[in-house]
Design an enzyme around this catalytic site. Structure first.
Site, PDB file in Angstrom:
ATOM      1  CG  ASP A  34      50.381 -46.043 -37.946  1.00  0.00           C
ATOM      2  OD1 ASP A  34      50.149 -45.042 -37.247  1.00  0.00           O
ATOM      3  OD2 ASP A  34      50.987 -47.039 -37.518  1.00  0.00           O
ATOM      4  NE  ARG A  88      52.887 -44.525 -23.472  1.00  0.00           N
ATOM      5  CZ  ARG A  88      53.922 -43.840 -23.956  1.00  0.00           C
ATOM      6  NH1 ARG A  88      54.321 -42.733 -23.385  1.00  0.00           N
ATOM      7  NH2 ARG A  88      54.561 -44.275 -25.019  1.00  0.00           N
ATOM      8  CB  THR A 129      50.072 -42.844 -30.986  1.00  0.00           C
ATOM      9  OG1 THR A 129      51.052 -42.052 -31.653  1.00  0.00           O
ATOM     10  CG2 THR A 129      50.328 -44.315 -31.268  1.00  0.00           C
ATOM     11  CD  GLU A 179      33.108 -54.576 -20.649  1.00  0.00           C
ATOM     12  OE1 GLU A 179      31.962 -55.069 -20.671  1.00  0.00           O
ATOM     13  OE2 GLU A 179      34.117 -55.226 -20.360  1.00  0.00           O
ATOM     14  CE1 TYR A 194      35.789 -52.910 -17.339  1.00  0.00           C
ATOM     15  CE2 TYR A 194      35.945 -53.067 -14.950  1.00  0.00           C
ATOM     16  CZ  TYR A 194      36.359 -53.469 -16.214  1.00  0.00           C
ATOM     17  OH  TYR A 194      37.332 -54.414 -16.348  1.00  0.00           O
ATOM     18  CE  LYS A 216      54.781 -42.669 -31.302  1.00  0.00           C
ATOM     19  NZ  LYS A 216      53.774 -43.685 -31.473  1.00  0.00           N
TER      20      LYS A 216
HETATM   21  C1  LIG Z   1      53.856 -45.573 -36.834  1.00  0.00           C
HETATM   22  C2  LIG Z   1      53.536 -46.174 -35.498  1.00  0.00           C
HETATM   23  N1  LIG Z   1      52.457 -46.961 -35.381  1.00  0.00           N
HETATM   24  C3  LIG Z   1      52.137 -47.536 -34.208  1.00  0.00           C
HETATM   25  C4  LIG Z   1      52.894 -47.328 -33.075  1.00  0.00           C
HETATM   26  C5  LIG Z   1      52.558 -48.073 -31.809  1.00  0.00           C
HETATM   27  O1  LIG Z   1      52.187 -47.282 -30.770  1.00  0.00           O
HETATM   28  P1  LIG Z   1      52.255 -47.792 -29.249  1.00  0.00           P
HETATM   29  O2  LIG Z   1      53.692 -47.820 -28.876  1.00  0.00           O
HETATM   30  O3  LIG Z   1      51.444 -46.781 -28.523  1.00  0.00           O
HETATM   31  O4  LIG Z   1      51.630 -49.166 -29.206  1.00  0.00           O
HETATM   32  C6  LIG Z   1      54.016 -46.484 -33.147  1.00  0.00           C
HETATM   33  C7  LIG Z   1      54.827 -46.245 -31.935  1.00  0.00           C
HETATM   34  O5  LIG Z   1      55.923 -45.801 -31.926  1.00  0.00           O
HETATM   35  C8  LIG Z   1      54.360 -45.910 -34.396  1.00  0.00           C
HETATM   36  O6  LIG Z   1      55.443 -45.135 -34.543  1.00  0.00           O
END
Ligand SMILES: Cc1ncc(COP(=O)(O)O)c(C=O)c1O
Length: 421
Positions: free
Chosen positions: A202, A238, A229, A57, A55, A232
Site C-alpha cells: 500500500d 481524492r 491513493t 456502473e 452514471y 497525495k
Molecule cells: C497508507 C494509507 N493507506 C490508505 C489510506 C486511506 O486513504 P483515504 O483516506 O483516501 O481513505 C491512507 C490515508 O492516509 C494511507 O496513508
C-alpha cells in the site's frame, strides 16, 4: 452570464464564504501534512466538469447504462497511463478513496477469518491495515509487525519472519502512513514466498514518488498487488487505484464493482487520468526529486534545532517529530502552536506511544505540498527554523506573531497552484 463561481456567490453566500475562507487559509499558510498536496488546476477543472453527471456502473465496454462513449474513453486513458507509470499488467481506477481501495483487495482475495500481517498503527501502519476499530480489522485475523528501536526504528525483519512462520498469513501488507524510510520490498517478498502469502504494497503516501522514479517500485521485487491513493504525492484528485498482475484482474474488478461500490465517480476518474498524464512527463520526476531533497533539508533544520526525529531522519517525503522528547510538548499542543504561525501539520503517535492518539507524543510533517508551491531547500531551512523557535516557546504570543508574519511572507512569494490568493 454569470460564471459558476459568481452563481455560487449569489445563490449560496453561506457556502461561498466557507469556500473563500478555505482558499485564503490555503493561500496564506503552508501545508506540511505529508498526505496533502495542491492539485493541478486542470484536475480541479475536470473534477468540476459534466463527468460528475454520469452514471457508469461497470467497466469500459461493459456498462449497465447507455451514453458511455466518453466515460469509456477517459477510464481507458486512466488505466493505460497507470499501467505505464507503475509498469504493471492491470489497473483499476475506480476506488472512491484509499480505504475502499484496500477493502476491495482484502475482500477479493481473502475469506473472513483469514490471517493477514500488517504494520502496527503506532509504528507507521494505516487504519486500513487491520486496526481493531476498522471493519476490516474485525473481519480478518491481523498479526502486527513492528519497527525495531535498537535498529534506528527500521522494520524488524527477524521478528516479522518468525511471526510469519508461526501464523502462516494468507497476505502480508507492506505500506505505511507514518514510516519515514523507503520500503524494503525484497525481505517482505522472500518471507511471503517462504510461507505462501500474497504480497500487497500500500504505497498510498509514496505512489507519486514511485511513479516519478525516485523510490523503488514494489513490482520490481515481485509484489502481487499495489494500492495507492491518488491525492497525495501523485497530486491527483481524492481517490484510489489498485494495480496488479493480470491473474488478479477478474477478482479485483469484481470486488470493486459490484462487490463494494456502485457507480464510479467519473469526474474523479477523468481527473485521475489528467494527474497520471502529468506524472508521465519528465517534469514530474524533477518534482519528486525536489520533494525528497526538501524533506532532507527540513529534517536537517529540525535536527539542528534539537528535534528528535523517529528513525533519526527521513528517506522519503515525511518525518515524525517526537515533540515530547524534543520540546516537552505533546503533539496536540505542537500542532496548535504551528497552526498559530500558519503552518499546518498533524499530531501523530510515535512507536509504542505512551500517550493517547488525540494527545500523542509527536507530529508528522511532509514536503509534497510545499514543493508543489516551488519551495526549495532554503525555504525548508527557513520553515524548520521557524518551527523550532515556535515549539521552544509556545506561550510567547509576541514571538508567535513574528513567526507567523515570516511564514506568511514566504507563502506570498510561492502561490499555491489553483488556489486564488
Ligand atoms: C497508507 C494509507 N493507506 C490508505 C489510506 C486511506 O486513504 P483515504 O483516506 O483516501 O481513505 C491512507 C490515508 O492516509 C494511507 O496513508
Amino acid at each position: 452570464m454569470h460564471s459558476p463561481r459568481e452563481l455560487l456567490q449569489r445563490n449560496d453566500p453561506e457556502l461561498f464564504a466557507a469556500l473563500v475562507g478555505e482558499e485564503e487559509r490555503q493561500a496564506t499558510g503552508i501545508e506540511l501534512i505529508p498526505s496533502e498536496n495542491y492539485t493541478y488546476p486542470e484536475v480541479l477543472a475536470t473534477l468540476g466538469s459534466v463527468f460528475t453527471n454520469k452514471y457508469a456502473e461497470g467497466y469500459p465496454g461493459r456498462r449497465y447504462y447507455g451514453g458511455q462513449t466518453y466515460t469509456d474513453a477517459i477510464e481507458r486513458i486512466a488505466r493505460t497511463r497507470a499501467r505505464r507509470l507503475f509498469r504493471c499488467e492491470h489497473a483499476n481506477v475506480q476506488p472512491l478513496s484509499g480505504a475502499p481501495m484496500n477493502a476491495a483487495v482484502y475482500l477479493a482475495l481473502l475469506e473472513p477469518g483469514d490471517t493477514v500481517m500488517g504494520m502496527d498503527l503506532s509504528h507507521g501502519g494505516h487504519l486500513t491495515h487491520g486496526a481493531p476499530v476498522s471493519h476490516m480489522g474485525k473481519l480478518f485475523r491481523w498479526i502486527r509487525y513492528k519497527t525495531d528501536p535498537e535498529a534506528e526504528g527500521r522494520i524488524d525483519f527477524d521478528a516479522l519472519r518468525s511471526s510469519a512462520l508461526a501464523h502462516r498469513p494468507k497476505m502480508i501488507v507492506c505500506g505505511y502512513s507514518s514510516y519515514p524510510r523507503d520500503y524494503d520490498y525484497g525481505p517482505f517478498k522472500s518471507i511471503a514466498d517462504e510461507v505462501g502469502a500474497l504480497t500487497l504494497a500500500d504505497v498510498s503516501h509514496i505512489g507519486g514518488l514511485i511513479a516519478g522514479g525516485v523510490l523503488a517500485n514494489p513490482f520490481d521485487a515481485g509484489f502481487d498487488l499495489v494500492t495507492t491513493t491518488t491525492h497525495k504525492s501523485l497530486r491527483g484528485p481524492r481517490g484510489g487505484m489498485i494495480l496488479c498482475r493480470k491473474e488478479f484482474r477478474k477478482a479485483i474488478d469484481k470486488s470493486v464493482f459490484p462487490g463494494l461500490q456502485g457507480g464510479p465517480h467519473m469526474n474523479q476518474v477523468a481527473a485521475t487520468a489528467v494527474a497520471l498524464g502529468k506524472a508521465l512527463q519528465p517534469a514530474f520526476g524533477d518534482y519528486c526529486r525536489q520533494v525528497l531533497a526538501n524533506a532532507l533539508a527540513l529534517a536537517r533544520a529540525l535536527l539542528d534545532g534539537g528535534a528528535d526525529l523517529v528513525t533519526g531522519g527521513t528517506a522519503n517525503h515525511m518525518m515524525v517529530v517526537d515533540c515530547v522528547r524534543s520540546f516537552g510538548l505533546n503533539g496536540r499542543v505542537a500542532e496548535e502552536t504551528l497552526d498559530a504561525i500558519a503552518i499546518t501539520c498533524n499530531k501523530q503517535v510515535v512507536p509504542d506511544d505512551p500517550n493517547p492518539p488525540l494527545r500523542p507524543s509527536g507530529i508528522r510533517l511532509g514536503t509534497p505540498a510545499a514543493t508543489t508551491r516551488g519551495m526549495l531547500e532554503p525555504e525548508m531551512k527557513a520553515l524548520g527554523t521557524c518551527m523550532v523557535e515556535a515549539l521552544r516557546s509556545p506561550g510567547d504570543e509576541e514571538s508567535l506573531g513574528r513567526l507567523k508574519a515570516r511564514v506568511q511572507d514566504l507563502c506570498a512569494s510561492f502561490p499555491a497552484p489553483g488556489v486564488p490568493g
